[in-house]
Design a protein around this motif. Structure first.
Motif, PDB file in Angstrom:
ATOM      1  N   GLU A  19      -0.169  -0.134   4.036  1.00  0.00           N
ATOM      2  CA  GLU A  19       0.909   0.787   3.686  1.00  0.00           C
ATOM      3  C   GLU A  19       2.027   0.066   2.947  1.00  0.00           C
ATOM      4  N   ALA A  20       2.345  -1.159   3.379  1.00  0.00           N
ATOM      5  CA  ALA A  20       3.407  -1.922   2.724  1.00  0.00           C
ATOM      6  C   ALA A  20       3.028  -2.283   1.297  1.00  0.00           C
ATOM      7  N   ILE A  21       1.775  -2.656   1.068  1.00  0.00           N
ATOM      8  CA  ILE A  21       1.319  -2.966  -0.291  1.00  0.00           C
ATOM      9  C   ILE A  21       1.415  -1.721  -1.170  1.00  0.00           C
ATOM     10  N   ARG A  22       0.919  -0.615  -0.656  1.00  0.00           N
ATOM     11  CA  ARG A  22       0.929   0.632  -1.427  1.00  0.00           C
ATOM     12  C   ARG A  22       2.362   1.080  -1.712  1.00  0.00           C
ATOM     13  N   ASP A  23       3.202   1.078  -0.688  1.00  0.00           N
ATOM     14  CA  ASP A  23       4.572   1.559  -0.861  1.00  0.00           C
ATOM     15  C   ASP A  23       5.379   0.656  -1.786  1.00  0.00           C
ATOM     16  N   THR A  24       5.189  -0.664  -1.654  1.00  0.00           N
ATOM     17  CA  THR A  24       5.937  -1.589  -2.497  1.00  0.00           C
ATOM     18  C   THR A  24       5.553  -1.421  -3.958  1.00  0.00           C
ATOM     19  N   ALA A  57       1.749  -6.800 -13.205  1.00  0.00           N
ATOM     20  CA  ALA A  57       0.511  -6.075 -13.465  1.00  0.00           C
ATOM     21  C   ALA A  57      -0.674  -7.034 -13.531  1.00  0.00           C
ATOM     22  N   GLN A  58      -0.497  -8.166 -14.229  1.00  0.00           N
ATOM     23  CA  GLN A  58      -1.566  -9.149 -14.333  1.00  0.00           C
ATOM     24  C   GLN A  58      -1.886  -9.778 -12.983  1.00  0.00           C
ATOM     25  N   ALA A  59      -0.847 -10.099 -12.205  1.00  0.00           N
ATOM     26  CA  ALA A  59      -1.064 -10.737 -10.909  1.00  0.00           C
ATOM     27  C   ALA A  59      -1.765  -9.796  -9.938  1.00  0.00           C
ATOM     28  N   ASN A  60      -1.376  -8.524  -9.934  1.00  0.00           N
ATOM     29  CA  ASN A  60      -2.050  -7.567  -9.056  1.00  0.00           C
ATOM     30  C   ASN A  60      -3.519  -7.429  -9.423  1.00  0.00           C
ATOM     31  N   GLU A  61      -3.805  -7.431 -10.727  1.00  0.00           N
ATOM     32  CA  GLU A  61      -5.198  -7.370 -11.173  1.00  0.00           C
ATOM     33  C   GLU A  61      -5.960  -8.608 -10.710  1.00  0.00           C
ATOM     34  N   LEU A  62      -5.336  -9.772 -10.862  1.00  0.00           N
ATOM     35  CA  LEU A  62      -5.973 -11.021 -10.436  1.00  0.00           C
ATOM     36  C   LEU A  62      -6.339 -10.961  -8.958  1.00  0.00           C
ATOM     37  N   MET A  63      -5.405 -10.522  -8.112  1.00  0.00           N
ATOM     38  CA  MET A  63      -5.661 -10.525  -6.671  1.00  0.00           C
ATOM     39  C   MET A  63      -6.691  -9.478  -6.276  1.00  0.00           C
ATOM     40  N   ALA A  64      -6.722  -8.364  -6.979  1.00  0.00           N
ATOM     41  CA  ALA A  64      -7.763  -7.365  -6.727  1.00  0.00           C
ATOM     42  C   ALA A  64      -9.137  -7.933  -7.056  1.00  0.00           C
ATOM     43  N   ALA A 107      -2.089   0.834  -9.799  1.00  0.00           N
ATOM     44  CA  ALA A 107      -3.547   0.921  -9.822  1.00  0.00           C
ATOM     45  C   ALA A 107      -4.198  -0.354  -9.307  1.00  0.00           C
ATOM     46  N   GLN A 108      -3.643  -1.520  -9.659  1.00  0.00           N
ATOM     47  CA  GLN A 108      -4.255  -2.776  -9.225  1.00  0.00           C
ATOM     48  C   GLN A 108      -3.981  -3.065  -7.753  1.00  0.00           C
ATOM     49  N   ALA A 109      -2.829  -2.638  -7.242  1.00  0.00           N
ATOM     50  CA  ALA A 109      -2.608  -2.740  -5.791  1.00  0.00           C
ATOM     51  C   ALA A 109      -3.609  -1.857  -5.062  1.00  0.00           C
ATOM     52  N   ALA A 110      -3.843  -0.653  -5.590  1.00  0.00           N
ATOM     53  CA  ALA A 110      -4.829   0.246  -4.995  1.00  0.00           C
ATOM     54  C   ALA A 110      -6.236  -0.340  -5.097  1.00  0.00           C
ATOM     55  N   ALA A 111      -6.528  -1.053  -6.187  1.00  0.00           N
ATOM     56  CA  ALA A 111      -7.852  -1.662  -6.352  1.00  0.00           C
ATOM     57  C   ALA A 111      -8.093  -2.732  -5.294  1.00  0.00           C
ATOM     58  N   TYR A 112      -7.043  -3.513  -4.979  1.00  0.00           N
ATOM     59  CA  TYR A 112      -7.177  -4.493  -3.894  1.00  0.00           C
ATOM     60  C   TYR A 112      -7.522  -3.784  -2.588  1.00  0.00           C
ATOM     61  N   LEU A 113      -6.794  -2.735  -2.254  1.00  0.00           N
ATOM     62  CA  LEU A 113      -7.033  -2.012  -1.007  1.00  0.00           C
ATOM     63  C   LEU A 113      -8.404  -1.346  -1.002  1.00  0.00           C
TER      64      LEU A 113
END
Length: 278
Positions: A19-24, A57-64, A107-113
């Motif tokens: 929830e914290a990842i999504r909300d942030t 955006a790039q970092a979120n994609e990387l972590m996903a 979108a990339q935070a959601a991809a990680y989840l």
């Protein structure tokens, strides 16, 4: 084995982290949406608003992608190499418009989840295999803490750039602690050389942990030390901002957000300089 509700959903994260990842991510996107001028400077940074958002955006994609098991080379694990890798990646990425970047961050935070939600429940009940991250091997839950921490740091920057309240709070700082404890021994600065000291760090109203420095080498325990040389009590959001290089430790001490005691309280001002913000 009886599964927890989180495991039944196929998730491998501590309570509240998804929830914290999504909300942030959504709150960062809200800072960006509707803005037409992304050349606004980010205070304390060489980046503009658009550049900082592009990096996120790039970092979120990387972590996903890392969470999904893809191998991604991103420096050699040192803060300097990460900064160089970030600069190269940013130079090769042209998008600076606020709305598309906001969408990518979410979108990339959601991809990680989604990577975790897609795992069978019986798989998440097993010990997690580490994945290779820009700061070394971590399990996917600690990677999630890393993702959250990274978004909080840059989300704070973006909020300052646009004159809006930031999204850091006590609960999110607590969720960042698995990453912080894992990362601290990996980002030791030259200032630690020759130092031997024992610290206990207490986040007010939250967790405590121990840091042992032995001739410059750092070990972190998830419990406070029994006989520390110096105990540091600190307001949680202030702790994270200092750790990420966003807050002046001396100013925080002057405002009463940091208190110290112990046999060697003079060691407290040295503590932040022992680490390079990742």
């Amino acid at each position: 084995m009886e599964l927890t509700p989180a495991q039944e959903r196929g998730a491998a994260l501590p309570e509240g982290l998804a929830e914290a990842i999504r909300d942030t991510a959504e709150e960062i996107a809200a800072l960006l949406r509707g803005r037409t001028d992304t050349d606004v400077p980010v205070p304390g940074s060489e980046w503009t608003l658009g550049e900082a958002a592009a990096h996120l955006a790039q970092a979120n994609e990387l972590m996903a992608e890392v969470a999904a098991g893809q191998e991604r080379a991103w420096g050699d694990g040192t803060p300097q190499s990460l900064a160089e890798a970030n600069a190269r990646a940013l130079a090769g990425f042209d998008e600076r418009r606020a709305a598309p970047l906001a969408d990518m961050i979410v979108a990339q935070a959601a991809a990680y989840l989604a990577t975790l939600d897609g795992r069978p429940a019986e798989e998440t009940a097993k010990p997690q295999q580490p994945v290779q991250t820009p700061l070394g091997p971590m399990d996917v839950a600690t990677l999630g803490s890393y993702l959250l921490t990274h978004m909080l740091g840059h989300g704070y920057d973006l909020a300052r750039a646009v004159g809006r309240p930031h999204m850091l709070d006590r609960a999110r700082v607590e969720l960042s602690m698995p990453f912080m404890i894992t990362a601290m021994p990996r980002v030791v600065a030259a200032a630690a050389a020759g130092l031997t000291a024992r610290y206990t760090i207490r986040l007010r109203g939250g967790s405590s942990f121990g840091v042992t420095v032995t001739d410059g080498a750092v070990a972190v325990s998830r419990e406070p030390l029994r006989r520390p040389d110096c105990t540091i009590s600190i307001e949680p959001v202030t702790f994270l901002l200092i750790a990420l290089g966003r807050c002046d430790p001396w100013g925080a001490m002057a405002r009463g957000r940091v208190l110290t005691w112990g046999r060697k309280p003079w060691l407290a001002p040295r503590f932040p300089a022992l680490f390079t913000a990742p």
